[in-house]
Design an enzyme around this catalytic site. Sequence first.
Site, PDB file in Angstrom:
ATOM      1  N   GLY A 299     103.239  59.970 -96.723  1.00  0.00           N
ATOM      2  CA  GLY A 299     104.625  60.368 -96.495  1.00  0.00           C
ATOM      3  C   GLY A 299     105.456  60.120 -97.729  1.00  0.00           C
ATOM      4  O   GLY A 299     105.015  59.424 -98.642  1.00  0.00           O
TER       5      GLY A 299
ATOM      6  N   THR B 148     109.796  55.870 -96.603  1.00  0.00           N
ATOM      7  CA  THR B 148     109.823  56.183 -95.179  1.00  0.00           C
ATOM      8  C   THR B 148     109.303  55.035 -94.330  1.00  0.00           C
ATOM      9  O   THR B 148     109.300  55.124 -93.112  1.00  0.00           O
ATOM     10  CB  THR B 148     108.987  57.436 -94.871  1.00  0.00           C
ATOM     11  OG1 THR B 148     107.768  57.343 -95.583  1.00  0.00           O
ATOM     12  CG2 THR B 148     109.724  58.683 -95.292  1.00  0.00           C
ATOM     13  N   GLY B 149     108.830  53.979 -94.965  1.00  0.00           N
ATOM     14  CA  GLY B 149     108.414  52.813 -94.184  1.00  0.00           C
ATOM     15  C   GLY B 149     106.917  52.647 -94.048  1.00  0.00           C
ATOM     16  O   GLY B 149     106.457  52.010 -93.106  1.00  0.00           O
TER      17      GLY B 149
ATOM     18  N   ASP C 290     126.861  76.104-107.517  1.00  0.00           N
ATOM     19  CA  ASP C 290     126.832  77.015-106.365  1.00  0.00           C
ATOM     20  C   ASP C 290     125.893  78.184-106.644  1.00  0.00           C
ATOM     21  O   ASP C 290     125.100  78.570-105.791  1.00  0.00           O
ATOM     22  CB  ASP C 290     128.232  77.585-106.106  1.00  0.00           C
ATOM     23  CG  ASP C 290     129.224  76.493-105.758  1.00  0.00           C
ATOM     24  OD1 ASP C 290     128.787  75.446-105.264  1.00  0.00           O
ATOM     25  OD2 ASP C 290     130.432  76.712-105.968  1.00  0.00           O
TER      26      ASP C 290
ATOM     27  N   PRO D 263     108.280  58.680-100.351  1.00  0.00           N
ATOM     28  CA  PRO D 263     108.636  57.297-100.650  1.00  0.00           C
ATOM     29  C   PRO D 263     109.786  56.816 -99.764  1.00  0.00           C
ATOM     30  O   PRO D 263     110.690  57.573 -99.461  1.00  0.00           O
ATOM     31  CB  PRO D 263     109.103  57.343-102.112  1.00  0.00           C
ATOM     32  CG  PRO D 263     108.679  58.643-102.648  1.00  0.00           C
ATOM     33  CD  PRO D 263     108.450  59.565-101.508  1.00  0.00           C
TER      34      PRO D 263
ATOM     35  N   HIS E 196     139.056  76.426-105.783  1.00  0.00           N
ATOM     36  CA  HIS E 196     137.623  76.656-105.596  1.00  0.00           C
ATOM     37  C   HIS E 196     137.140  76.020-104.283  1.00  0.00           C
ATOM     38  O   HIS E 196     136.520  76.673-103.443  1.00  0.00           O
ATOM     39  CB  HIS E 196     136.890  76.063-106.803  1.00  0.00           C
ATOM     40  CG  HIS E 196     135.409  76.170-106.765  1.00  0.00           C
ATOM     41  ND1 HIS E 196     134.709  77.038-107.566  1.00  0.00           N
ATOM     42  CD2 HIS E 196     134.484  75.523-106.024  1.00  0.00           C
ATOM     43  CE1 HIS E 196     133.418  76.902-107.327  1.00  0.00           C
ATOM     44  NE2 HIS E 196     133.259  75.993-106.384  1.00  0.00           N
ATOM     45  N   GLU E 197     137.483  74.759-104.098  1.00  0.00           N
ATOM     46  CA  GLU E 197     137.022  74.070-102.888  1.00  0.00           C
ATOM     47  C   GLU E 197     137.687  74.645-101.640  1.00  0.00           C
ATOM     48  O   GLU E 197     137.049  74.745-100.586  1.00  0.00           O
ATOM     49  CB  GLU E 197     137.297  72.565-102.978  1.00  0.00           C
ATOM     50  CG  GLU E 197     136.580  71.848-104.117  1.00  0.00           C
ATOM     51  CD  GLU E 197     135.077  72.031-104.107  1.00  0.00           C
ATOM     52  OE1 GLU E 197     134.505  72.218-103.011  1.00  0.00           O
ATOM     53  OE2 GLU E 197     134.469  72.009-105.188  1.00  0.00           O
TER      54      GLU E 197
ATOM     55  N   THR F  29     104.779  50.947 -96.081  1.00  0.00           N
ATOM     56  CA  THR F  29     104.420  49.548 -96.307  1.00  0.00           C
ATOM     57  C   THR F  29     104.859  48.704 -95.117  1.00  0.00           C
ATOM     58  O   THR F  29     104.128  47.829 -94.642  1.00  0.00           O
ATOM     59  CB  THR F  29     105.083  49.047 -97.600  1.00  0.00           C
ATOM     60  OG1 THR F  29     104.779  49.963 -98.648  1.00  0.00           O
ATOM     61  CG2 THR F  29     104.596  47.681 -97.971  1.00  0.00           C
TER      62      THR F  29
ATOM     63  N   HIS G  14     135.653  77.550-100.518  1.00  0.00           N
ATOM     64  CA  HIS G  14     134.481  77.139 -99.732  1.00  0.00           C
ATOM     65  C   HIS G  14     134.908  76.788 -98.311  1.00  0.00           C
ATOM     66  O   HIS G  14     134.302  77.222 -97.331  1.00  0.00           O
ATOM     67  CB  HIS G  14     133.850  75.874-100.335  1.00  0.00           C
ATOM     68  CG  HIS G  14     133.034  76.109-101.574  1.00  0.00           C
ATOM     69  ND1 HIS G  14     132.029  77.033-101.635  1.00  0.00           N
ATOM     70  CD2 HIS G  14     133.062  75.499-102.781  1.00  0.00           C
ATOM     71  CE1 HIS G  14     131.470  76.982-102.847  1.00  0.00           C
ATOM     72  NE2 HIS G  14     132.089  76.066-103.568  1.00  0.00           N
TER      73      HIS G  14
HETATM   74  P1  ADP Z   1     107.376  53.091 -98.392  1.00  0.00           P
HETATM   75  O1  ADP Z   1     106.288  52.098 -98.460  1.00  0.00           O
HETATM   76  O2  ADP Z   1     107.109  54.217 -97.456  1.00  0.00           O
HETATM   77  O3  ADP Z   1     107.819  53.609 -99.728  1.00  0.00           O
HETATM   78  P2  ADP Z   1     108.826  50.831 -97.453  1.00  0.00           P
HETATM   79  O4  ADP Z   1     108.021  50.463 -96.282  1.00  0.00           O
HETATM   80  O5  ADP Z   1     108.607  50.046 -98.690  1.00  0.00           O
HETATM   81  O6  ADP Z   1     108.660  52.372 -97.790  1.00  0.00           O
HETATM   82  O7  ADP Z   1     110.357  50.788 -97.049  1.00  0.00           O
HETATM   83  C1  ADP Z   1     111.311  50.103 -97.799  1.00  0.00           C
HETATM   84  C2  ADP Z   1     112.372  49.491 -96.906  1.00  0.00           C
HETATM   85  O8  ADP Z   1     113.142  50.492 -96.270  1.00  0.00           O
HETATM   86  C3  ADP Z   1     111.823  48.668 -95.783  1.00  0.00           C
HETATM   87  O9  ADP Z   1     111.622  47.353 -96.174  1.00  0.00           O
HETATM   88  C4  ADP Z   1     112.878  48.781 -94.707  1.00  0.00           C
HETATM   89  O10 ADP Z   1     113.930  47.868 -94.914  1.00  0.00           O
HETATM   90  C5  ADP Z   1     113.430  50.154 -94.934  1.00  0.00           C
HETATM   91  N1  ADP Z   1     112.777  51.135 -94.053  1.00  0.00           N
HETATM   92  C6  ADP Z   1     112.022  52.176 -94.464  1.00  0.00           C
HETATM   93  N2  ADP Z   1     111.585  52.887 -93.403  1.00  0.00           N
HETATM   94  C7  ADP Z   1     112.065  52.293 -92.303  1.00  0.00           C
HETATM   95  C8  ADP Z   1     111.951  52.557 -90.902  1.00  0.00           C
HETATM   96  N3  ADP Z   1     111.235  53.600 -90.452  1.00  0.00           N
HETATM   97  N4  ADP Z   1     112.588  51.734 -90.054  1.00  0.00           N
HETATM   98  C9  ADP Z   1     113.297  50.684 -90.508  1.00  0.00           C
HETATM   99  N5  ADP Z   1     113.428  50.378 -91.810  1.00  0.00           N
HETATM  100  C10 ADP Z   1     112.831  51.167 -92.713  1.00  0.00           C
HETATM  101 ZN    ZN Z   2     131.615  75.239-105.403  1.00  0.00          ZN
HETATM  102 MG    MG Z   3     105.504  51.312-100.169  1.00  0.00          MG
END
Ligand code: ADP
Ligand code: ZN
Ligand code: MG
Length: 625
Positions: free
Chosen positions: A211, A215-216, A510, A213, A433-434, A218, A437
């Site tokens: 997944g 996303t949790g 844009d 980077p 401009h804004e 580790t 939009h």
């Molecule tokens: P990865 O290994 O996928 O790059 P990590 O596990 O190192 O990501 O996530 C880094 C930190 O982000 C975690 O220590 C946590 O605090 C937070 N985190 C990431 N994903 C989640 C999740 N799904 N739920 C809760 N906290 C999360």
């Molecule tokens: Zn614009």
């Molecule tokens: Mg990691």
Amino acid sequence: MAPSVQRVAAEVQTVEPRRSWSFWVMLVLFAGLAIVWFVVRDDPRGASQEVAYSTLLERVRQGEVTRAELRNDEILADTKQGEILRVKRLPALDERLLVEALDTHRVTFVGRPSSDGLWPGLVMIALPMAISLLFLVWIFRRMRRGPEGLAVGKAEPRVIDQSRQSPVTFADVAGVDEAKAELIEVVDFLKNPARYQALGARIPKGVLLVGPPGTGKTLLARAVAGEAHVPFFSISGSGFVELFVGVGAARMRSLFQQAMARAPCIVFIDELDAVGKRRGPSALAGNDEREQTLDQLLAEMDGFEPNTGVVLMAATNRPDVLDPALLRAGRFDRQVLVDRPDQAGRVAILGVHARRVKLAPEVDLARVARRVPGLVGAELANLVNEAALAAVRRNAAAVGVADFEEAMDRVQLGLAKRGRVMTEGEKRRVACHESGHALVALSVRHADPLHRVSIIPRQIGALGVTLQLPTHDRYLLTESELADRLTVLLAGRAAEALTFADVSTGAEDDLAKATEIARLMVTRYGMSAELGLVALGHQAGSRFLDDFTTVRDYSEMTGREIDEAVRALVDAALARARAVLEPRRETLAALTQALIERENLTREEIDAVVASPQLNPERAAPPAP
Ligand code: ADP
Ligand code: ZN
Ligand code: MG
């Protein structure tokens, strides 16, 4: 369970480095240096006391000095009282005065040149030689002990003792329910392996978490260990990559040996791509050390029986570069996707991290989550923290809605650059401009709801920004939704063109975005009548890191047709935006003016301007009684 944990703790302590002989070598070296230092300093009487040049002269004239030693940069003088006076010699000064005084008072005086004795010169040459010699000896000694001896800066696998630190559990990981469901089985196996053995069921040897980077991944691996209450060997893939061939492989072997001795347990290799990269086609092209490590990993994975109770887990965000041999059945045969969280997932993750901060009751995490589609867990954790910091800055009792707004702006748009001064003219142009939009976003049918408009310059490029708030995550977009998106993107340019005599560079971003969307519509989504329903070009690269390269696989002629179709789509969108704005010039001007005055308009404020009675006389008429 408890005894095994104890054993782990004991083992970890014995890993502590013993004082090897290199320690003693260092000690001897230091002692030697210290001795040399004293010799070079050559202050035989040690207890000299530094005085001013004039003091010395005075003492000589009073007849108190018995002997003087003139050195290169200082003078030592013995007095009748038994003191040793030391003075710095004054650079480039005629010392006749002192010499005369010494002579008058019949003081013995001797001179001493700088290179006194052989010692310093000898030391200067011999010392570096001795040190390099010792270093060489050290290297050779280690080499003879085999590759493991050479592990400079050893990356021992970290054994995490689940009893001591508060364990991470599944409750700490939110928004990745599918991945969790897959891993619950692994936990169950580690808890009662007998059940699985009785039925002859084989648990997957290796579980690979893939997944983007943050996303949790580790965190999930640690949660599995925390839930199962087993030792957790964690090492990063880069910990195997060493300068010397064979070190990584040896380390891999030792990792598995240690794990096997302590089953049931989890071995976790983070950033697997560092060791698991696809092997090169020839020995020349490849990286010997890394390939040996990978071969060793493959051998180890084949080596242990599926039911020994060792579960191998690994994480990567580059599954596309992994060697196919790693993914074969019997190795990492279960892959778990840890994807970016959806709306509900983001709410849950925000919830996990908001447990640690004091939230004001009116904060709606769902609304926060809706504004940040695409953010991953690590970024959401950071968002909560930024909000808490903002609350501290304004001395609040709890983290409020405004703090989250500030944090989101910070995370999404970068810091506000309040210091940057725009001229009146620039400000008018950006506001116009804004407003363009914003007004078009309010008018076209499928645009994401308007959230806020601001002309406070931000670090990340934009001079102004129009924020829209998607109501839900989009997995599928219809052709008319895409067309509306294009129209909103081009509305800034259209508004400028309507209001001013010429246009500015403000629409660059844009136009880039619009072109990208239009190109995808033509080449990937089959939304161009001219080109029909073909997919043109394909993308290579990691789908998790957004670093695609598009490979061209069509003729030059088709390429030209694509360009034409893209241009047609963008032109049509511009014309549409113009058509929306043209009859509403007055509204546009009013919105521009409001934006110049306030720099930041919320949805409510925008609505108030757009619906104001001056602009809509027919609506302002009092309702019939
Ligand atoms: P990865 O290994 O996928 O790059 P990590 O596990 O190192 O990501 O996530 C880094 C930190 O982000 C975690 O220590 C946590 O605090 C937070 N985190 C990431 N994903 C989640 C999740 N799904 N739920 C809760 N906290 C999360
Ligand atoms: Zn614009
Ligand atoms: Mg990691």
